[in-house]
Structures are given as C-alpha cells and as structure tokens.
Motif scaffolding. Structure first.
Motif, mmCIF file in Angstrom:
data_model
loop_
_atom_site.group_PDB
_atom_site.id
_atom_site.type_symbol
_atom_site.label_atom_id
_atom_site.label_comp_id
_atom_site.label_asym_id
_atom_site.label_seq_id
_atom_site.Cartn_x
_atom_site.Cartn_y
_atom_site.Cartn_z
ATOM 1 N N LEU A 37 0.832 -1.211 0.000
ATOM 2 C CA LEU A 37 0.000 0.000 0.000
ATOM 3 C C LEU A 37 0.869 1.265 0.000
ATOM 4 O O LEU A 37 0.569 2.258 -0.664
ATOM 5 N N ILE A 64 2.125 1.792 -3.478
ATOM 6 C CA ILE A 64 1.072 2.327 -4.348
ATOM 7 C C ILE A 64 0.934 3.837 -4.167
ATOM 8 O O ILE A 64 0.806 4.593 -5.128
ATOM 9 N N ARG A 116 1.428 6.616 -7.125
ATOM 10 C CA ARG A 116 0.368 7.546 -7.541
ATOM 11 C C ARG A 116 0.730 9.006 -7.234
ATOM 12 O O ARG A 116 0.632 9.878 -8.095
ATOM 13 N N ARG A 165 -2.517 0.283 -14.277
ATOM 14 C CA ARG A 165 -3.528 -0.445 -13.506
ATOM 15 C C ARG A 165 -2.828 -1.307 -12.446
ATOM 16 O O ARG A 165 -1.836 -1.974 -12.738
ATOM 17 N N ILE A 166 -3.360 -1.273 -11.216
ATOM 18 C CA ILE A 166 -2.758 -2.011 -10.096
ATOM 19 C C ILE A 166 -3.749 -3.056 -9.594
ATOM 20 O O ILE A 166 -4.885 -2.727 -9.243
ATOM 21 N N LEU A 213 -4.108 -5.567 -6.660
ATOM 22 C CA LEU A 213 -3.543 -5.856 -5.342
ATOM 23 C C LEU A 213 -3.817 -7.327 -4.996
ATOM 24 O O LEU A 213 -4.957 -7.787 -5.091
ATOM 25 N N TYR A 269 -7.233 3.915 -2.122
ATOM 26 C CA TYR A 269 -6.114 3.780 -3.057
ATOM 27 C C TYR A 269 -6.662 3.593 -4.475
ATOM 28 O O TYR A 269 -7.665 2.915 -4.672
ATOM 29 N N ASP A 270 -5.976 4.195 -5.426
ATOM 30 C CA ASP A 270 -6.385 4.103 -6.833
ATOM 31 C C ASP A 270 -5.888 2.772 -7.379
ATOM 32 O O ASP A 270 -4.812 2.692 -7.985
ATOM 33 N N ILE A 271 -6.679 1.694 -7.119
ATOM 34 C CA ILE A 271 -6.285 0.372 -7.598
ATOM 35 C C ILE A 271 -7.362 -0.160 -8.513
ATOM 36 O O ILE A 271 -8.522 0.253 -8.469
ATOM 37 N N ASN A 272 -6.969 -1.092 -9.377
ATOM 38 C CA ASN A 272 -7.894 -1.653 -10.345
ATOM 39 C C ASN A 272 -8.672 -2.827 -9.761
ATOM 40 O O ASN A 272 -9.859 -2.995 -10.077
ATOM 41 N N TYR A 286 -8.658 -6.001 -6.269
ATOM 42 C CA TYR A 286 -8.099 -6.474 -4.981
ATOM 43 C C TYR A 286 -8.536 -7.927 -4.813
ATOM 44 O O TYR A 286 -9.717 -8.212 -4.637
#
Length: 737
Positions: free
Chosen positions: A96, A99, A103, A112-113, A115, A132-135, A137
C-alpha cells in the motif's frame, strides 16, 4: 516478510478452466510488473501467463521483490501497464505504501494495479479500493489461472482506454498549438514549411513536401504551388502541369479530382477542402493509415482557413501596394521597392521620377476618361521599355517612378521613348514631361528620403525650362530646406499679424487725381527690411497659405476703404491680386461677397486683378466665378496683359472692367517696337471699351506718351512708390488739395 502461500494455493495458477479467447495481432508487448517478496510467486505467475496474447499483444514481465524496489523500477520504466502488487512484504503495508508513492510521487495514474494478498481479510477490500487508486483487490487463493487472465484482460482494456484518452489529449493539444502557429504565419512559403514541419511532428515522420492550391473560379481555374520545402522549393509558383515530376502530377490530380486523401507506400497527398479553393498537401513519405484521422481532418480544416487568410492578406497587400489604373506599384509600393533598392546594389544605381506636364489640362479639356487612358498608355510604354530591368510605379496622379541602372535609365532613354506620340482613344497624343533623378549614394538611408530627394530634383526641373530634367545634389536640398523654413516663418508671422498691406496710388492722367490704388502685400523682417513678394508669394502658394492670406488681404482692403470714407474720401478703388489657388477654393466667391457685405463696402470699389496664367489654367471655371462676382458689382481687371498666352476668344468672354499694361512694355517704350506694342494694347482696350492702366511709369516722358496714346490711368514711381496705410491716407489728402 509475508507468509508464503501453501502448496495448494500455488495451484490457482494451473486450475483447469477455459481461457477467454482474444484476437491476436502480434505487434508490441504489454509490460506487466510482478511485485512480491516470494520468488516462487514470480515464477508461477509468469509461467501461468506465458504464451498468452491479450488485445493482440504478448506479455512482458518485470520483477520487483519489495515495495521499495517497485517504486525504483517504475521510476525507470514509464510503460508499465499492470502491477500485480503483494500487500505484505518488507512491512505489513509495504504494498500500500508503494502504491501511494507510485500515484502521488511518480504520478503514474494510468498504470492499472491489481492488489494480491495471501492473507484473506487482512484489510477490508472496500476501504482499500476507496483510499487507493487500484484496479482490483484479490486474494491469491481465488485467482485461478483463467480468472487471472480475465482480470488481466479487464485491466489492460482499462489501461488502453486511459492511454487512448491521454494520447487523444496530447494529439488535440498538438493540433491546437500547430493551428495557432500556422494561423499567425502570413507568408505563403514559410506557411507551407510550417505546415510540413507540424505534420512531421504529428505523424512522427521526417517529411518534405509542397502545397498546391486549386482555384474554383471558372475564369481563373488553375492549380499551382504556393510553397514548398527543401528539395521542392524550386517548384514554388509553378502550375501543376509545369512540375517535372509525373508522379506528383498524377497523385495530386487524383486527390483533387476525387476530393480525398491518397495514401500509399511511396508518398501521401492530403486533401484540404475550401469554399473558394481546394488544396492538396503532397508529402514525400508513404502513410498506409492515418492514425487519429478525425484530428488530422480538423488540422486540415484549420490549414484551409489559414490559407484563406493568407490569400486575403496577399490580396490586401496587392491592393495596398498596387495602382489599380496602371497595374504598377503605387506610392507605398514604390517606397517599399526603394527601401529594398537601398539595401541591394544589384537593383541598379538610379531612381527617376517622370512628371507628365499639363495633365490637368487633358483631364479638364478632354475628360477624365481620356486622362486615364493617357496615363495607362504612358504606363504601358514605360513597361515595354523598362519592366524587364527596372521597378516601375505610378507614385502620384501624373508622376511615374522607376528604379534601375544608369545605363538603361537616363534622360536620353526616356526622351527617346516618348519621342513619338501615344495612341489614346484612336488619337495620337504627344507627351510632355519633366524628370528628376537621384543617383545612389551612401547618405540616403530610407525609401521615403530617396523619394523626397528625387522629387526635389523633379521640382527643380519643372521650374527651369532650359532642360527637362535635373539630378539631385545637396544644394537642391538646401534650397528646399530654406523654402520650408521660409514657409514656416511666413505662417508664424502671418499668425502673429506681422504682414502688411501697402498701397500704390493710381493716377488719372486727365485729372492727375488719385482714383484708386493697388494693394501690395509686404512682409517685414525684424531688422526693418522687406522680403520680396517674388520670394514669398510662390512659397505661400506652394504651402497653401495663400488662401488664408488672400482672405486677409480682402479684409484689409475693405477696412482701408471704410477708414478713407471716415475721412470723407470716397470712390477710391482698391485692386488686389488673386491667385489660382483662391479660384480653386470652392468657397472663394461666397467668402469674398460675405466679407464685402460684412464691412458694408460698395463692391464696385473692390477690384480683383487676375493674370493670364490664372485664366488659362481652367478658363471656363474661372470665367464662371468671375461672372458670379461681377453680378455682385465686384470689378475685374486683367493684369500683365500681353505677357502670357491667353486667347483673344477668352478675352472677349471675360467680364472685365479694366486692362493693365505690364511694366516691361512701359519700360521698353524707348524702342520702336515697345511703343508699337503699348499702342496696340491701348487700342485693343479702347475697342473693348475697357479702362487701361499702365504700370511701372517712372518718367515724365513715359507719362506724356501714354497720355497721347489715350491711356486712362498710370501707376508707378513717377507719382509714388507703394505706401503704408497711414502714408497713403496723407498722400490722398494732399492730392485732393
């Protein structure tokens, strides 16, 4: 360190589920970064995804074994599409924290992430996605091989769309900036160079090319090169048919005929539509497919607008620098050409001005249409002789300018050119002219200064009838500067009321009484001397001040008549001279009558003296004005009769009351011919029932002879020189006694 997944967990990469199918187009790779502190995860992930192609591209894998390493890796690689990020590595929140760095510090928002964690429930999924700007999880246990591929496909589609949006933004920004640059470029050649340069940047290709315009006007319908770059520059201004390149002719013709782009492996022609013209941009590199074609078409539309603006600017320049009647440069264009001449010795070494003499007489006597035809004929003849070697212009109504070499451009060549008449409206018309020349020297620095000096030479030639031309030298400029200074001083002294009107008595030969006088303008200097009227009257006429001075002279004459009446002296007529400039003033007669009425003066006591030169400048107009004045009772005298070139037919039409014999004839009466001339003039005056006045009488013998011949009135030093107003009053009072 994170807990290693169990052996069963590792089997998620090999689960037997059907893999989603995508069309493949093997071009580039998708860059995927695996971030995990377990090397076995790297191995099995890469093995599970080996050979997979998504959206037409293979996968390329990068590796980082800690959160810190991933940040370093991404700082060096900006093309990572997907990050498969473990959460727990060197610390519980290592993933985290990485990330957040990616960012907020590296600003890699398109990547694109996904997690991944091996510890289910370690962190609430909803909170992580929100913060968090994630794609995505996922836990490692729920990612079977097919689900991993599905997740990768979804992430790549999102990444591709973001990249496309970003690329579109960049492309659009390039289009806007490129359009802004080309809109500001008014020169066709540089405009085309800029357009090709901008396309090189947009298409990322080294390009050369040329821009052709097809006019849609049926009367002019042609296609020509307005500009080109490098190897094509020699084609500028050639028509399409003149280009020595069959492929260019063929491809451009196809483009304009089909009104569409021509794309192939050898070269490219882009179609540019317009309202008044179409254009084709030929590029020397082949383009099989236009990426971002909508943006390219927008750019081409902007090019069309800019091209319209350039053509409008060119038309305005043509209008600004071209004389419509002759098609030559006008004054502004000539000054521009002279500026170029002063910087370029190859243009020659002399400037000439040619003034057509008596052109106003052609306009007034034969009509303005004939005058224009005459000027056009002059321009055509000059162009036939000089256009191949010289720059020509019509710098004034009846003045032409030429720049060239002294071998070609000289008084003899111009005189020879006009040695035979012009054909004007099916009539042969001779041309009379004067010329002013300026040779190249180091002291002339601007076109305006050069034109002024050539004009000084021309004016000198016009004032000296012995020859038709003059070359400029410093003495002429000094004389011009002196005249300018005199004009400024005259204006200042007139405004300060320093000018005076003196009066020379006119004596009746029968009674020897004063019956009138001539008002004569005097300009005193500070030291008490007088500046000769022969000097300052032409300056006043040339500067335009003569109209104001003439109005003032009339007022002074009326004022003098009223002062004489207050002394009991009546019926003293005052004569004043008028110039051609006053007759050209459309308000002249109206102002004159108003002045006489405002002073309540008998109009018969005001006499205007006109010369034959005034009469012949525009006979009908002058006669009309004189008739108007005569109708109000104002008297008219013909001054200096016999020294000009007036026609007796006009003399019969003039509303004259008196005729004046010029002093030169009176002075020559001692010779036999002089007596005969004076006798003839007096006899003519008597036949026309006009009173006659002789000027310049200085001896008793002259007065006696004039009396015997029947002259009515004399004026001269024999009786009195011109007197200031107070002395004139005393003279009259004494003469009456």
């Amino acid at each position: 360190m994170s807990a290693h997944p169990s052996g069963n967990d590792n089997l998620f990469l090999f689960a037997d589920e059907e893999e989603p199918q995508e069309e493949v187009n093997d071009t580039d790779n998708w860059h995927i970064l695996i971030v995990d502190d377990d090397k076995e995860i790297h191995t099995v992930t890469q093995l599970a995804l080996s050979g997979v192609k998504i959206l037409g591209k293979s996968l390329f894998f990068g590796h980082a074994y800690s959160g810190r390493d991933s940040v370093v890796y991404l700082r060096e690689h900006s093309d990572v599409a997907i990050i498969l990020m473990d959460v727990v590595m060197e610390s519980d929140n290592a993933g985290l924290d990485a990330i957040k760095q990616i960012r907020d510090v590296l600003h890699q928002h398109d990547t694109r992430i996904i997690l991944r964690t091996g510890q289910p429930g370690y962190a609430p999924e909803e909170q992580i996605v929100q913060d968090y700007d994630i794609n995505d999880y996922k836990t490692k246990t729920e990612l079977t091989r097919s689900k991993l591929v599905t997740t990768i496909i979804s992430a790549l589609r999102s990444y591709k769309q973001l990249c496309q949006i970003k690329q579109n933004h960049v492309y659009l920004q390039q289009i806007v900036e490129a359009s802004s640059h080309i809109q500001k470029q008014p020169q066709p050649e540089k405009f085309v160079q800029l357009v090709v340069s901008q396309f090189s940047q947009l298409l990322r290709l080294p390009l050369q090319g040329l821009l052709l315009v097809q006019t849609l006007n049926q009367s002019e319908n042609r296609t020509y090169v307005v500009g080109a770059t490098d190897e094509f520059e020699s084609l500028t201004q050639q028509s399409l048919e003149q280009i020595d390149n069959g492929r260019i002719i063929h491809q451009v013709s196809l483009c304009l005929t089909q009104e569409d782009h021509q794309l192939n492996e050898h070269d490219t022609v882009l179609f540019i539509p317009g309202q008044k013209h179409h254009a084709a941009l030929y590029l020397d590199s082949g383009i099989q497919r236009l990426e971002q074609r909508p943006y390219i078409d927008v750019f081409l539309s902007n090019i069309s607008v800019a091209l319209d603006n350039i053509k409008l600017i060119q038309q305005l320049k043509t209008t600004a620098y071209t004389d419509k009647l002759s098609g030559l440069y006008n004054r502004a264009g000539f000054i521009k050409a002279v500026n170029h001449y002063l910087q370029n010795e190859q243009m020659g070494d002399v400037i000439a001005l040619i003034d057509i003499s008596h052109f106003s007489e052609v306009n007034h006597g034969l009509s303005q249409e004939i005058g224009n035809l005459m000027l056009k004929a002059c321009a055509d003849r000059l162009a036939e002789q000089f256009s191949n070697h010289c720059q020509l212009a019509r710098v004034n109504a009846d003045v032409f300018g030429i720049i060239g070499s002294k071998e070609t451009l000289n008084p003899e060549s111009i005189e020879s050119l006009f040695s035979f008449p012009l054909m004007v409206a099916e009539q042969r018309m001779p041309v009379y002219f004067n010329m002013g020349f300026l040779s190249r020297d180091d002291s002339t620095t601007t076109g305006l200064q050069a034109l002024k000096r050539a004009d000084i030479a021309l004016n000198h030639a016009k004032k000296h009838n012995t020859q038709k031309y003059a070359y400029f030298d410093d003495t002429l400029e000094q004389k011009m500067a002196w005249r300018l200074g005199m004009a400024q001083q005259l204006r200042a002294d007139f405004k300060a009321q320093k000018l005076q009107l003196w009066f020379q008595p006119q004596i009746d030969l029968q009674t020897t009484k004063v019956v009138g006088c001539e008002g004569l303008l005097r300009w005193p200097t500070e030291n008490g001397n007088m500046i000769s009227p022969d000097i300052f009257i032409p300056i006043a006429e040339h500067s335009g001040l003569i109209i104001e001075i003439g109005d003032w002279v009339i007022e002074q004459a009326c004022r003098e008549i009223k002062q004489l009446e207050n002394l009991g002296i009546t019926k003293i007529k005052i004569s004043v001279n008028v110039s051609i400039a006053q007759f050209r003033d459309p308000t002249f007669s109206k102002k004159l009558v108003h002045t006489i009425e405002s002073f309540n003066v008998n109009p018969e006591l005001i006499e205007l003296e006109i010369t034959e030169s005034i009469l012949m400048n525009n006979p009908n107009a002058v006669i009309n004005v004189l008739n108007q004045l005569k109708a109000h009772g104002i008297q008219i005298a013909l001054d200096d009769f016999g020294t000009g070139f007036s026609s007796l037919s006009y003399l019969n039409k003039l509303p004259l009351s008196r005729m004046k014999i010029d002093r030169s004839f009176v002075q020559d009466m001692d010779s036999g011919n002089g007596k005969t001339i004076v006798q003839t003039i007096l006899s003519l005056g008597q036949k026309l029932t006009l009173k006659t006045i002789a000027e310049g009488v200085e001896t008793e013998t002259q007065a006696q002879y004039l009396t015997e011949l029947g002259c009515d009135i004399i004026q001269g030093y024999l009786y009195s020189k011109p007197l200031p107003p107070e002395d004139f009053k005393l003279f009259i009072e004494q003469s009456l006694k």
